[in-house]
Design a protein around this motif. Sequence first.
Motif, PDB file in Angstrom:
ATOM      1  N   MET A 163      -1.779  11.156  -2.354  1.00 27.55           N
ATOM      2  CA  MET A 163      -0.765  10.161  -2.022  1.00 27.55           C
ATOM      3  C   MET A 163      -0.145   9.593  -3.297  1.00 27.55           C
ATOM      4  SD  MET A 163      -1.166   6.662   0.257  1.00 27.55           S
ATOM      5  CE  MET A 163      -1.350   7.543   1.793  1.00 27.55           C
ATOM      6  N   LYS A 164       1.153   9.377  -3.278  1.00 33.28           N
ATOM      7  CA  LYS A 164       1.862   8.809  -4.428  1.00 33.28           C
ATOM      8  C   LYS A 164       2.088   7.320  -4.167  1.00 33.28           C
ATOM      9  CE  LYS A 164       5.011  11.935  -3.833  1.00 33.28           C
ATOM     10  NZ  LYS A 164       6.230  12.769  -3.930  1.00 33.28           N
ATOM     11  N   ILE A 165       1.416   6.486  -4.955  1.00 32.50           N
ATOM     12  CA  ILE A 165       1.368   5.045  -4.702  1.00 32.50           C
ATOM     13  C   ILE A 165       2.026   4.293  -5.838  1.00 32.50           C
ATOM     14  CG2 ILE A 165      -0.154   3.079  -4.267  1.00 32.50           C
ATOM     15  CD1 ILE A 165      -2.269   5.195  -3.361  1.00 32.50           C
ATOM     16  N   LEU A 166       2.864   3.332  -5.476  1.00 35.26           N
ATOM     17  CA  LEU A 166       3.527   2.467  -6.451  1.00 35.26           C
ATOM     18  C   LEU A 166       3.016   1.044  -6.268  1.00 35.26           C
ATOM     19  CD1 LEU A 166       5.745   1.753  -8.570  1.00 35.26           C
ATOM     20  CD2 LEU A 166       7.338   1.523  -6.629  1.00 35.26           C
ATOM     21  N   HIS A 167       2.410   0.500  -7.315  1.00 33.70           N
ATOM     22  CA  HIS A 167       1.998  -0.906  -7.317  1.00 33.70           C
ATOM     23  C   HIS A 167       3.069  -1.734  -8.031  1.00 33.70           C
ATOM     24  CE1 HIS A 167      -2.135  -0.794  -5.752  1.00 33.70           C
ATOM     25  NE2 HIS A 167      -2.197   0.420  -6.282  1.00 33.70           N
ATOM     26  N   ILE A 168       3.396  -2.872  -7.434  1.00 37.90           N
ATOM     27  CA  ILE A 168       4.383  -3.782  -8.020  1.00 37.90           C
ATOM     28  C   ILE A 168       3.709  -5.119  -8.309  1.00 37.90           C
ATOM     29  CG2 ILE A 168       6.553  -5.016  -7.669  1.00 37.90           C
ATOM     30  CD1 ILE A 168       7.026  -2.077  -7.927  1.00 37.90           C
ATOM     31  N   ASP A 179       9.799   9.838  -4.141  1.00 39.08           N
ATOM     32  CA  ASP A 179       8.945   9.628  -5.307  1.00 39.08           C
ATOM     33  C   ASP A 179       7.630   8.941  -4.960  1.00 39.08           C
ATOM     34  OD1 ASP A 179      10.734  10.837  -7.010  1.00 39.08           O
ATOM     35  OD2 ASP A 179      11.724   8.974  -7.595  1.00 39.08           O
ATOM     36  N   PHE A 180       7.629   8.145  -3.879  1.00 33.72           N
ATOM     37  CA  PHE A 180       6.432   7.385  -3.519  1.00 33.72           C
ATOM     38  C   PHE A 180       6.205   7.427  -2.008  1.00 33.72           C
ATOM     39  CE2 PHE A 180       8.265   5.335  -7.321  1.00 33.72           C
ATOM     40  CZ  PHE A 180       7.216   5.547  -8.214  1.00 33.72           C
ATOM     41  N   ASP A 181       4.929   7.476  -1.638  1.00 33.57           N
ATOM     42  CA  ASP A 181       4.554   7.436  -0.221  1.00 33.57           C
ATOM     43  C   ASP A 181       4.265   6.011   0.236  1.00 33.57           C
ATOM     44  OD1 ASP A 181       4.534  10.316   0.037  1.00 33.57           O
ATOM     45  OD2 ASP A 181       2.658  10.291  -1.098  1.00 33.57           O
ATOM     46  N   LEU A 182       3.989   5.132  -0.715  1.00 38.03           N
ATOM     47  CA  LEU A 182       3.557   3.775  -0.384  1.00 38.03           C
ATOM     48  C   LEU A 182       3.871   2.838  -1.536  1.00 38.03           C
ATOM     49  CD1 LEU A 182       1.748   2.067   1.685  1.00 38.03           C
ATOM     50  CD2 LEU A 182      -0.126   2.528   0.088  1.00 38.03           C
ATOM     51  N   VAL A 183       4.294   1.621  -1.198  1.00 34.90           N
ATOM     52  CA  VAL A 183       4.504   0.566  -2.201  1.00 34.90           C
ATOM     53  C   VAL A 183       3.538  -0.568  -1.893  1.00 34.90           C
ATOM     54  CG1 VAL A 183       6.099  -1.140  -3.142  1.00 34.90           C
ATOM     55  CG2 VAL A 183       6.930   1.137  -2.547  1.00 34.90           C
ATOM     56  N   HIS A 184       2.767  -0.969  -2.885  1.00 35.13           N
ATOM     57  CA  HIS A 184       1.814  -2.079  -2.739  1.00 35.13           C
ATOM     58  C   HIS A 184       2.290  -3.221  -3.633  1.00 35.13           C
ATOM     59  CE1 HIS A 184      -2.697  -3.372  -2.477  1.00 35.13           C
ATOM     60  NE2 HIS A 184      -1.871  -4.405  -2.405  1.00 35.13           N
ATOM     61  N   ILE A 185       2.697  -4.328  -3.008  1.00 36.53           N
ATOM     62  CA  ILE A 185       3.241  -5.480  -3.742  1.00 36.53           C
ATOM     63  C   ILE A 185       2.175  -6.563  -3.846  1.00 36.53           C
ATOM     64  CG2 ILE A 185       5.041  -7.246  -3.790  1.00 36.53           C
ATOM     65  CD1 ILE A 185       6.840  -5.373  -2.248  1.00 36.53           C
ATOM     66  N   ILE A 216       5.254  -0.595   3.061  1.00 36.07           N
ATOM     67  CA  ILE A 216       4.783  -1.593   2.103  1.00 36.07           C
ATOM     68  C   ILE A 216       3.434  -2.151   2.534  1.00 36.07           C
ATOM     69  CG2 ILE A 216       5.205  -3.901   1.144  1.00 36.07           C
ATOM     70  CD1 ILE A 216       8.181  -3.346   1.327  1.00 36.07           C
ATOM     71  N   VAL A 217       2.504  -2.205   1.588  1.00 41.43           N
ATOM     72  CA  VAL A 217       1.283  -2.999   1.712  1.00 41.43           C
ATOM     73  C   VAL A 217       1.488  -4.232   0.844  1.00 41.43           C
ATOM     74  CG1 VAL A 217      -1.189  -3.129   1.228  1.00 41.43           C
ATOM     75  CG2 VAL A 217      -0.208  -1.010   2.121  1.00 41.43           C
ATOM     76  N   TRP A 218       1.173  -5.419   1.386  1.00 41.37           N
ATOM     77  CA  TRP A 218       1.432  -6.646   0.616  1.00 41.37           C
ATOM     78  C   TRP A 218       0.145  -7.449   0.500  1.00 41.37           C
ATOM     79  CZ3 TRP A 218       7.047  -8.087   0.369  1.00 41.37           C
ATOM     80  CH2 TRP A 218       7.291  -9.013  -0.666  1.00 41.37           C
ATOM     81  N   SER A 219      -0.216  -7.814  -0.731  1.00 42.75           N
ATOM     82  CA  SER A 219      -1.381  -8.654  -1.008  1.00 42.75           C
ATOM     83  C   SER A 219      -0.905 -10.035  -1.458  1.00 42.75           C
ATOM     84  CB  SER A 219      -2.260  -8.037  -2.107  1.00 42.75           C
ATOM     85  OG  SER A 219      -2.829  -6.819  -1.684  1.00 42.75           O
ATOM     86  N   PRO A 220      -1.004 -11.068  -0.602  1.00 36.62           N
ATOM     87  CA  PRO A 220      -0.575 -12.419  -1.012  1.00 36.62           C
ATOM     88  C   PRO A 220      -1.488 -13.059  -2.047  1.00 36.62           C
ATOM     89  CG  PRO A 220      -0.570 -12.183   1.383  1.00 36.62           C
ATOM     90  CD  PRO A 220      -1.310 -10.996   0.833  1.00 36.62           C
ATOM     91  N   VAL A 269      -0.734   7.386  -9.141  1.00 35.60           N
ATOM     92  CA  VAL A 269      -0.509   5.936  -9.124  1.00 35.60           C
ATOM     93  C   VAL A 269       0.415   5.516 -10.262  1.00 35.60           C
ATOM     94  CG1 VAL A 269      -1.585   3.652  -9.231  1.00 35.60           C
ATOM     95  CG2 VAL A 269      -2.771   5.538  -8.085  1.00 35.60           C
ATOM     96  N   THR A 270       1.397   4.710  -9.906  1.00 36.45           N
ATOM     97  CA  THR A 270       2.294   4.082 -10.877  1.00 36.45           C
ATOM     98  C   THR A 270       2.209   2.571 -10.694  1.00 36.45           C
ATOM     99  OG1 THR A 270       3.849   5.942 -10.847  1.00 36.45           O
ATOM    100  CG2 THR A 270       4.694   3.827 -11.656  1.00 36.45           C
ATOM    101  N   ILE A 271       2.114   1.841 -11.790  1.00 40.97           N
ATOM    102  CA  ILE A 271       2.191   0.380 -11.753  1.00 40.97           C
ATOM    103  C   ILE A 271       3.493  -0.026 -12.425  1.00 40.97           C
ATOM    104  CG2 ILE A 271       1.170  -1.814 -12.439  1.00 40.97           C
ATOM    105  CD1 ILE A 271      -1.533  -0.527 -12.499  1.00 40.97           C
ATOM    106  N   ALA A 272       4.335  -0.752 -11.704  1.00 37.47           N
ATOM    107  CA  ALA A 272       5.600  -1.242 -12.270  1.00 37.47           C
ATOM    108  C   ALA A 272       5.483  -2.744 -12.502  1.00 37.47           C
ATOM    109  CB  ALA A 272       6.756  -0.933 -11.330  1.00 37.47           C
ATOM    110  N   VAL A 273       5.812  -3.171 -13.717  1.00 40.02           N
ATOM    111  CA  VAL A 273       5.738  -4.578 -14.102  1.00 40.02           C
ATOM    112  C   VAL A 273       7.072  -4.995 -14.707  1.00 40.02           C
ATOM    113  CG1 VAL A 273       3.251  -4.471 -14.517  1.00 40.02           C
ATOM    114  CG2 VAL A 273       4.828  -3.995 -16.399  1.00 40.02           C
TER     115      VAL A 273
END
Length: 222
Positions: free
Chosen positions: A1-6, A69-75, A97-101, A34-38
């Motif tokens: 899986m191609k995952i993008l963390h924001i 480019d991504f299968d999932l975005v985790h914010i 989108i998966v979201w972690s408050p 996995v990619t982390i975007a900051v």
Amino acid sequence: MKILHIIGGLAKAAGTSVFCAELSNELVARGHEVTIAVCNPDDGDLYSLDPRVRLASIDAVVQSASSSDFDLVHIHALWSPVLHNVAKWAHNKNVPIVWSPHGMLQKCALKNKWWKKLAGLALYQWRDLHSAALLHATAQSEVEDIRRLGLKNKVVVAPLGVRLPVSTNRTIEQPEQSNNSQGQPDARHGDVRDVPCERSDSDLDGGREGLTESIGKKGEQT
């Protein structure tokens, strides 16, 4: 899986940074991309990442990435127009989108600068959370915070993982024993013996593992 963390940043001292980085390290160890975007990937005070984790800028990702480019975005976190823009981009690209408050919906947290957060909820934050495919809570109390706002999304409860030292050997020394008037050990000292403590680097709280499974499969949801 191609995952993008924001996430806004990966400062070593921030709990959200530690969680995001350690989760990403675990995911690449399991074979995910996995990619982390900051906001600023050139910041020198970044938490240590597995070399297989790609670091990018949020602006570059939003401007150039395609839906394939991504299968999932985790914010991670809330109350940022930057995160809102990423959420809009993901929705436009049909990327879930998966979201972690990260506890930012607790009553005490909402009271801090409440006027700004009330405006943020009305303008974008509630709508962004409502449209997320999955919300991540660290405890049942955080699920209650989410439900209190009228959000009926699927929620996965996964406590934050903790990586223990490779080896910790400690002993608790027995204090000098004194006797009471009857010649018996004084109960105030208790029964203290040498207690060795042994921990392995593989000992990991089930929380990070639980969220990893939820992302890779479809974990238990509330």
